[in-house]
Enzyme design. Sequence first.
Site, PDB file in Angstrom:
ATOM      1  N   GLY A 181     -22.451 -42.571  -2.518  1.00  0.00           N
ATOM      2  CA  GLY A 181     -21.210 -43.060  -2.289  1.00  0.00           C
ATOM      3  C   GLY A 181     -20.931 -42.628  -0.762  1.00  0.00           C
ATOM      4  CB  SER A 239     -33.541 -52.649  -2.272  1.00  0.00           C
ATOM      5  OG  SER A 239     -32.675 -52.446  -1.458  1.00  0.00           O
ATOM      6  CE  LYS A 287     -17.000 -39.939 -11.175  1.00  0.00           C
ATOM      7  NZ  LYS A 287     -16.304 -41.273 -10.917  1.00  0.00           N
ATOM      8  CD  GLU A 297     -20.594 -47.867   4.421  1.00  0.00           C
ATOM      9  OE1 GLU A 297     -19.924 -47.078   4.164  1.00  0.00           O
ATOM     10  OE2 GLU A 297     -21.774 -48.255   3.917  1.00  0.00           O
ATOM     11  CB  ALA A 316     -17.473 -46.116  -9.524  1.00  0.00           C
ATOM     12  N   GLY A 344     -19.610 -37.299   0.295  1.00  0.00           N
ATOM     13  CA  GLY A 344     -20.733 -36.823   0.216  1.00  0.00           C
ATOM     14  C   GLY A 344     -20.623 -35.235   0.854  1.00  0.00           C
ATOM     15  CB  CYS A 370     -25.321 -47.976   1.499  1.00  0.00           C
ATOM     16  SG  CYS A 370     -26.692 -48.585   0.278  1.00  0.00           S
ATOM     17  CD  GLU A 391     -30.412 -41.902  -1.240  1.00  0.00           C
ATOM     18  OE1 GLU A 391     -30.140 -43.005  -0.195  1.00  0.00           O
ATOM     19  OE2 GLU A 391     -31.593 -41.467  -1.381  1.00  0.00           O
TER      20      GLU A 391
END
Length: 513
Positions: free
Chosen positions: A261, A475, A205, A415, A207, A266, A317, A283
Amino acid sequence: MRLLKQSRRVLQLHPHLLKFDFLKGHGLRYASFLHQEAYIGGKWVSASSGKTFTVANPANGKVIGHVPDMAEEDTQAAIDSAYEAFQSWKRTTAKERSILLRKWYDLMEAHKDDLALILTAEAGKPLAEARGEIGYGSSFLEWFAEEAKRIYGEVVPSPASSKEMIFIREPIGVVSLITPWNFPNAMITRKAGAALASGCTCVIKPAEDTPLSALAIADLAEKAGIPPGVVNVVTASRPNTPAVGNLLCTSPKVAGVSFTGSSAVGKLLYRLCSTGIKKIGLELGGNAPFIVFNSADLNKAIEGFLVAKFRNAGQTCISANRIYVQSGIYDQFLAACKEAISKRLVIGDGFSKEVNVGPLINQSQINKVEGLVNDSVKMGAELVLGGKRHDLGGLFFEPTILTQVSAEMPCIREEIFGPVAAIQKFETEEEVLAMANACPHGLAGYFFSQDISQVWRVARRLETGMIGINEGLISAAEAAFGGIKESGIGREGSRHGVDDYTHIKYLCMGGIN
Ligand code: NAP
């Protein structure tokens, strides 16, 4: 070449693809994976209600496509397909799954330029960054093609000579993969690659803002020969999402959920999953401290700051959120920051070559960033640079520096998810560790220091799941990505990335003479 001819034909035959014509102007070669239908059970389908929602380019607000606005009935169909496909997919060999994942990877690599164009069009990310994300995204398929063959069991020394004790790893079943808009490609492949390698099937699914990249990924899965039902994509608008999400977390046919998300959503999904004791990977949001100690190499710290703060216009994030600079280097760092932002950041439409900061994703995001800056200034923060919507209008926000900030201000508490740097001076290591750790989130952290003892002390004491030490870009498919505290549960990427998709079955064989 065959694909090229076929794609041109698709463009001519399907008037609904004409919305994508502007992408041809940017060099799009193949249009065959630009879909405006969802993907369920190996078929491209509309919503059972026939409803659609629009996808717009955040750089100019122009509509670039329409996708099905799916609801529970469609989601159930996707879960059923995934459940049926699981019965045979779980029996494939690791090598068979590895070969298919590798083909998927090869196709993503072959089409990386086109995939980047789609990503820039729907997410606004500068094209060079979008290309970077496609490379990052496809690297998960490559990595998990390799890992598929290394999901080992264990033979453990038995306490009884009449028994042998063996653990095998099995796929958990159908998994729901719910992903955000800020990495529309990589957040899907990081989950789907691990799921398929483990022998699970999935319902994705994406966004609401970025479904086209997800559908392009599914198209390439189909072209790679991944069997119908193994990968399904359900597209839904924000109003339909809670009902879709509810089913994805509570259906008895779903064994696990992997979500990337916000922490707020979450927590909601965690609660939903508890009713069926589903396996869950979360996450979630971060609020990364970025610490510059007196001994830091200033140039390295500035390079790290630029990438950790302004990549994807600050909408990652792991974006640096709370920037702490030690008093001995504070003035130099601030001056260098101002200069770097003014000289090196070019804001605008991601399709323009020189642009390296794109728009924010949507209206609510720019409202949030603007509100957060204004409220912080009202509480005493000093505006050193930027601070308002950009003259370009729309969803563009000026790269901003705030100083004189404190722990109660929203720019530190929350955030930011925008191109806003909140910089705070500190005196001692003890003091900065206390400030950095006084936070419910713990995703990424960064610090810059040339003092080797300090490097180890701070690395051990900083309460985050990941730390960039003299590095702003952390990353990689090889890395164990994930957070602690309210930033999540579980790790994605690395050899640990398959843990959420497998369970351990213990076999005890007795009666051995
Ligand atoms: P979000 O609002 O939580 O949305 C993420 C996904 O969840 C979207 O697909 C969204 O669908 C869906 N969703 C929203 N409400 C739901 C519900 N009630 N049930 C089921 N699904 C639901 O987050 P976002 O604003 O898109 O993304 C930004 C956040 O993601 C930030 O906090 C960021 O830090 C975090 N993030 C974390 C990581 C990581 O690896 N830790 C990576 C990237 C982003 P709709 O789009 O339809 O609302």
